[in-house]
Enzyme design. Structure first.
Site, mmCIF file in Angstrom:
data_model
loop_
_atom_site.group_PDB
_atom_site.id
_atom_site.type_symbol
_atom_site.label_atom_id
_atom_site.label_comp_id
_atom_site.label_asym_id
_atom_site.label_seq_id
_atom_site.Cartn_x
_atom_site.Cartn_y
_atom_site.Cartn_z
ATOM 1 N N HIS A 7 0.853 -1.187 0.000
ATOM 2 C CA HIS A 7 0.000 0.000 0.000
ATOM 3 C C HIS A 7 0.889 1.237 0.000
ATOM 4 O O HIS A 7 1.965 1.242 0.595
ATOM 5 C CB HIS A 7 -0.890 -0.008 1.249
ATOM 6 C CG HIS A 7 -1.895 1.099 1.268
ATOM 7 N ND1 HIS A 7 -3.028 1.085 0.493
ATOM 8 C CD2 HIS A 7 -1.938 2.267 1.961
ATOM 9 C CE1 HIS A 7 -3.725 2.182 0.699
ATOM 10 N NE2 HIS A 7 -3.087 2.926 1.592
ATOM 11 N N ASP B 234 -14.537 2.835 8.149
ATOM 12 C CA ASP B 234 -13.541 3.769 7.608
ATOM 13 C C ASP B 234 -14.182 4.730 6.611
ATOM 14 O O ASP B 234 -13.863 5.918 6.598
ATOM 15 C CB ASP B 234 -12.383 3.017 6.945
ATOM 16 C CG ASP B 234 -11.386 4.001 6.329
ATOM 17 O OD1 ASP B 234 -10.824 4.799 7.104
ATOM 18 O OD2 ASP B 234 -11.210 4.009 5.112
ATOM 19 N N ARG C 27 -13.729 13.009 8.565
ATOM 20 C CA ARG C 27 -12.396 13.625 8.715
ATOM 21 C C ARG C 27 -12.141 14.644 7.610
ATOM 22 O O ARG C 27 -11.542 15.690 7.836
ATOM 23 C CB ARG C 27 -11.311 12.532 8.685
ATOM 24 C CG ARG C 27 -11.257 11.711 9.954
ATOM 25 C CD ARG C 27 -10.376 10.494 9.772
ATOM 26 N NE ARG C 27 -8.999 10.839 9.460
ATOM 27 C CZ ARG C 27 -8.181 10.072 8.756
ATOM 28 N NH1 ARG C 27 -8.577 8.899 8.307
ATOM 29 N NH2 ARG C 27 -6.950 10.457 8.526
HETATM 30 N N1 URA Z 1 -5.188 6.828 3.023
HETATM 31 C C1 URA Z 1 -6.184 6.235 3.739
HETATM 32 O O1 URA Z 1 -6.731 5.211 3.348
HETATM 33 N N2 URA Z 1 -6.532 6.806 4.909
HETATM 34 C C2 URA Z 1 -5.976 7.926 5.391
HETATM 35 O O2 URA Z 1 -6.353 8.360 6.462
HETATM 36 C C3 URA Z 1 -4.945 8.553 4.639
HETATM 37 C C4 URA Z 1 -4.563 7.966 3.445
#
Ligand code: URA
Length: 454
Positions: free
Chosen positions: A84, A163, A170
């Protein structure tokens, strides 16, 4: 008996710098998913975490709660390794390292993202290939991975749905740049893929989310520690992003540069980063004695053409037009190009990498709003990199745009000449070191015995 908590008390505890328990974090996140916790309460907790931090335990609790908000895959074999990147400009390394690692015997499960801000996204780029399907189901993902050894799909609502919700909050509450929140966001998605090891490319420099090396090191440490707590083999590689990686920026253009790299004609920086990351995957899979040995095996897979064939297979497996490997005219491309020429003699000393990324977004290569459609054809090719000598009138970069975008291309060219590419008369320092830090940790339970004869 279910323990009763209150959202107010949990927010207050973190606001007052207290340490949250696993139960409190888990209760809060599952409440968010069920709709019992309001977005404004989650936002308040996010700001409290942003300001007062989370320690290693709390980061693991949050990652765990977000991970188990959705489906979690599990492949018991050691050879499933993922990679990643925290995101950058011109970062197309996944298209090179995944086929290299697969050619070395690693199984590569990749769930990748779309463009974010000034950074491009792996899924947007691969969709430049006509027919390539990224919206496959998790069941198809597992089948392709087991049968073909490599798969690339977009984010699905089934993986870490917490998320998705938290990231959206966020994004609008100024709480993106927090090490525990980034760690939990990335790791909840990566851990759900079931890989036994993860190689993380953490970008630093003015084109990265973690602009300062020190912050990138802290993020790398947090990600490694969290991965280890979930029994994953972890490697973090910090790489420079103070100029685009390689020369191409834009979706089709980056696919072409990736294929050229797989044909051993790629730019040196892109090749070096891709080999280091692929070598890390081979090492974490237990198929090499060391990272160096992994890089040697990766180099062989690249130079022999085996990796190129794996990329061809990947395209075919997911319904894409494999002919693009030998015929780039089958990829979307603009008919029109606009050269940005230097107005002075000198040396390229620095670039505003983020601004360059934004120019590509503005042309349509990325999204300004989530509903925007990507234009695969647009982007640019860097003709000069940091440290290069430049003569007045020489081409710095070529903008690939449509004729209707001529006025925009002229504005972009002005910005590039005035501030985004800095040229000074004295010889610049050579390019900043590309690979700045490498750390590896094997999860104790997964340590692999290496066959000496290999
Ligand atoms: N990539 C993600 O998946 N989450 C983050 O908070 C920052 C970059």
């Amino acid at each position: 008996m279910t323990q009763m908590f209150s959202a107010y008390n949990i927010i207050q505890k973190k606001r007052d710098k207290g340490k949250l328990s696993k139960e409190e974090v888990s209760w809060f996140i599952s409440g968010l998913i069920k709709g019992d916790i309001a977005d404004y309460q989650m936002s308040a907790l996010l700001m409290a975490i942003y300001l007062n931090g989370f320690d290693k335990d709390e980061t693991v609790y949050l990652t765990d709660a977000m991970l188990y908000s959705g489906k979690v895959l599990n492949f018991p074999e050691q050879i499933f390794i993922d990679k990643h990147s925290t995101g950058g400009v011109g970062d197309k390394a996944s298209f090179i390292l995944a086929p290299i690692a697969a050619a070395c015997g690693v199984k590569v499960p990749m769930i990748a993202g779309r463009g974010l801000g000034h950074t491009g996204g792996t899924i947007d780029k691969i969709e430049a290939i006509s027919g390539f399907k990224t919206d496959i189901s998790l069941d198809q993902f597992v089948t392709l991975l087991k049968d073909r050894g490599m798969v690339l799909m977009g984010q699905t609502g089934e993986i870490a749905p917490a998320d998705k919700k938290i990231y959206a909050l966020r994004d609008v509450t100024a709480t993106i740049e927090s090490i525990p929140l980034i760690t939990a966001s990335i790791m909840s998605k990566k851990l759900a893929e079931g890989a036994k090891g993860i190689v993380m490319d953490i970008k630093t420099g003015n084109g990265a989310f973690m602009a300062k090396l020190n912050d990138a090191k802290k993020l790398a440490d947090s990600i490694r520690q969290t991965g280890l707590r979930f029994n994953k083999n972890m490697m973090t590689i910090i790489t420079d992003m103070s100029e685009p990686l390689g020369c191409a920026v834009g979706n089709s253009l980056e696919i072409i540069e990736s294929i050229e790299t797989l044909k051993n004609n790629g730019p040196a920086d892109l090749t070096e980063v891709s080999l280091s990351l692929a070598g890390g995957m081979v090492y974490l899979a237990g198929l090499a004695k060391s990272h160096k040995d992994g890089i040697a095996k990766a180099t062989l897979a690249l130079e022999s053409g085996a990796a190129l064939e794996k990329f061809r297979e990947l395209i075919g497996n997911q319904g894409g037009d494999k002919r693009i490997i030998d015929d780039y005219s089958l990829l979307p491309q603009t008919k029109f190009q606009f050269e940005v020429n230097s107005t002075k003699n000198g040396f390229v000393t620095s670039m505003d990498c983020k601004a360059l990324g934004m120019h590509s977004v503005l042309l349509g290569g990325g999204r300004q709003k989530t509903s925007d459609k990507i234009d695969f054809a647009v982007g640019f090719i860097m003709n000069k990199k940091i440290g290069d000598k430049v003569k007045k009138g020489e081409c710095l970069l070529t903008i690939h745009c449509h004729e209707s975008q001529l006025a925009m291309a002229k504005d972009i060219a002005q910005a590039i000449i005035k501030k985004d590419i800095v040229i000074k008369s004295t010889k610049a320092r050579s390019r900043k070191k590309l690979i700045l830090d490498i750390q590896t940790k094997f999860a104790p339970k997964l340590k692999t015995k290496i066959n000496k004869s290999r």
